[in-house]
Design a protein around this motif. Structure first.
Motif, short mmCIF file in Angstrom:
data_model
loop_
_atom_site.label_atom_id
_atom_site.label_comp_id
_atom_site.label_asym_id
_atom_site.label_seq_id
_atom_site.Cartn_x
_atom_site.Cartn_y
_atom_site.Cartn_z
N LEU A 252 0.82 -1.22 0.00
CA LEU A 252 0.00 0.00 0.00
C LEU A 252 0.85 1.26 0.00
CD1 LEU A 252 -2.87 1.23 0.15
CD2 LEU A 252 -2.65 1.14 2.65
N ASN A 253 1.53 1.51 1.09
CA ASN A 253 2.25 2.78 1.28
C ASN A 253 3.49 2.83 0.40
OD1 ASN A 253 1.33 1.73 4.34
ND2 ASN A 253 0.57 3.72 3.71
N ILE B 46 -0.12 4.54 -3.04
CA ILE B 46 -0.11 5.97 -2.72
C ILE B 46 1.31 6.37 -2.36
CG2 ILE B 46 -2.52 6.12 -1.99
CD1 ILE B 46 -1.52 5.79 0.91
N ASP C 100 3.02 8.12 0.06
CA ASP C 100 2.82 8.75 1.36
C ASP C 100 3.91 8.47 2.39
OD1 ASP C 100 2.30 6.04 1.70
OD2 ASP C 100 0.75 6.39 3.21
N GLN D 220 -2.27 10.68 9.36
CA GLN D 220 -3.49 10.92 8.60
C GLN D 220 -3.82 12.40 8.48
OE1 GLN D 220 -6.90 8.56 9.62
NE2 GLN D 220 -5.82 6.62 9.46
N TYR E 54 -1.38 13.83 5.89
CA TYR E 54 -1.47 13.29 4.53
C TYR E 54 -2.83 13.53 3.88
CZ TYR E 54 -1.25 10.09 0.58
OH TYR E 54 -1.30 9.56 -0.68
N LEU F 28 -4.08 13.03 -0.21
CA LEU F 28 -4.49 11.65 -0.47
C LEU F 28 -4.85 11.46 -1.94
CD1 LEU F 28 -5.25 8.83 0.62
CD2 LEU F 28 -7.52 9.73 1.14
N LEU G 285 -4.17 8.36 -5.43
CA LEU G 285 -3.48 7.22 -6.01
C LEU G 285 -2.27 7.71 -6.80
CD1 LEU G 285 -6.50 5.15 -7.39
CD2 LEU G 285 -5.11 4.60 -5.38
N ASN H 255 -5.38 2.56 9.00
CA ASN H 255 -4.77 3.30 7.89
C ASN H 255 -5.19 2.76 6.54
OD1 ASN H 255 -3.46 5.23 9.38
ND2 ASN H 255 -1.48 4.19 9.37
N VAL I 63 -7.26 4.87 3.46
CA VAL I 63 -6.88 5.00 2.06
C VAL I 63 -7.91 4.37 1.13
CG1 VAL I 63 -5.16 4.33 0.33
CG2 VAL I 63 -4.42 5.09 2.60
N LEU J 152 -10.33 6.72 -1.11
CA LEU J 152 -10.12 6.76 -2.56
C LEU J 152 -11.12 5.88 -3.32
CD1 LEU J 152 -6.22 6.68 -2.58
CD2 LEU J 152 -7.69 8.63 -3.07
#
Length: 223
Positions: free
Chosen positions: A15-16, A20, A22, A85, A88, A92, A94, A122, A126, A130
């Motif tokens: 994910l991170n 994204i 982030d 959060q 970010y 936020l 993609l 978290n 996301v 999104l």
């Protein structure tokens, strides 16, 4: 790319830093807690190097195993995620091209899953923020595994949840520990160059190639 005779039957996404961009915000949140709240004499680059695994693993690597009680670890973890959060949220989004790539993958009937060391708090932030949950056949979070990456458990559980053999999965990752996790799971990997330099991935034989984002034309070879 090294070899695109490989046609995956499932795609597994970290994910991170992978779906994204982030990781800077995670590092800033930890840096704030470690240096300002806990008084550690650490620079930003040292904190960045420790940004993998579960929160308690991060704290144990930096401060030692017995520094904090379970209650203190829980409090620090929650505080860190709230700071992340808050910082970010205005950004936020993609990674470029991923919205179209997810749609094309779904149209090709290739199942997809997230395999992340992030906590559900978290991941939900996301995925729901999104509106991409409908693309995902499974989500494996930090709460679903005993040992974090580079242990293969995260990706093996994601593959099992999709009903696809590990060797038929392609992993998207941005971090060397994630690539190592895919290797340990017997999976090929594509690397997003969002977070780490190419040199940090030297020696991993399961990397098919590198992309900066999902607009890369090489991804058309997957279908």
């Amino acid at each position: 790319m090294h070899d695109f005779n490989f046609k995956p039957k499932a795609l597994l996404f970290d994910l991170n830093g992978t779906m994204i961009n982030d990781m800077e915000y995670h590092t800033l949140a930890w840096y704030s807690i470690m240096t300002e709240d806990l008084g550690a004499a650490l620079n930003y680059e040292i904190v960045k190097k420790e940004m993998y695994g579960k929160n308690h693993e991060v704290l144990e690597r930096v401060f030692g195993k017995d520094k904090f009680s379970p209650a203190e670890i829980e409090r620090l973890s929650i505080d860190k995620e709230k700071r992340y959060q808050e910082c970010y949220l205005p950004h936020l989004a993609l990674i470029a091209g991923l919205d179209d790539f997810l749609e094309r993958t779904k149209a090709a009937q290739i199942p997809m899953a997230i395999g992340s060391a992030a906590i559900p708090f978290n991941i939900d932030f996301v995925v729901d923020g999104l509106n991409i949950r409908h693309y995902l056949g499974a989500i494996v979070s930090a709460d679903d595994v005993q040992i974090s990456k580079p242990d293969p458990e995260t990706f093996l559980k994601a593959a099992a949840a999709l009903g696809v053999a590990p060797a038929d999965c392609l992993v998207f990752e941005d971090a060397p520990k994630g690539v190592e996790s895919a290797l340990n799971a017997g999976m090929q990997c594509l690397v997003l160059t969002t977070t780490h330099s190419l040199e940090e991935f030297d020696g991993y034989p399961n990397i098919l190639g590198y992309i900066t984002d999902y607009n890369d034309a090489k991804l058309n070879l997957l279908f």
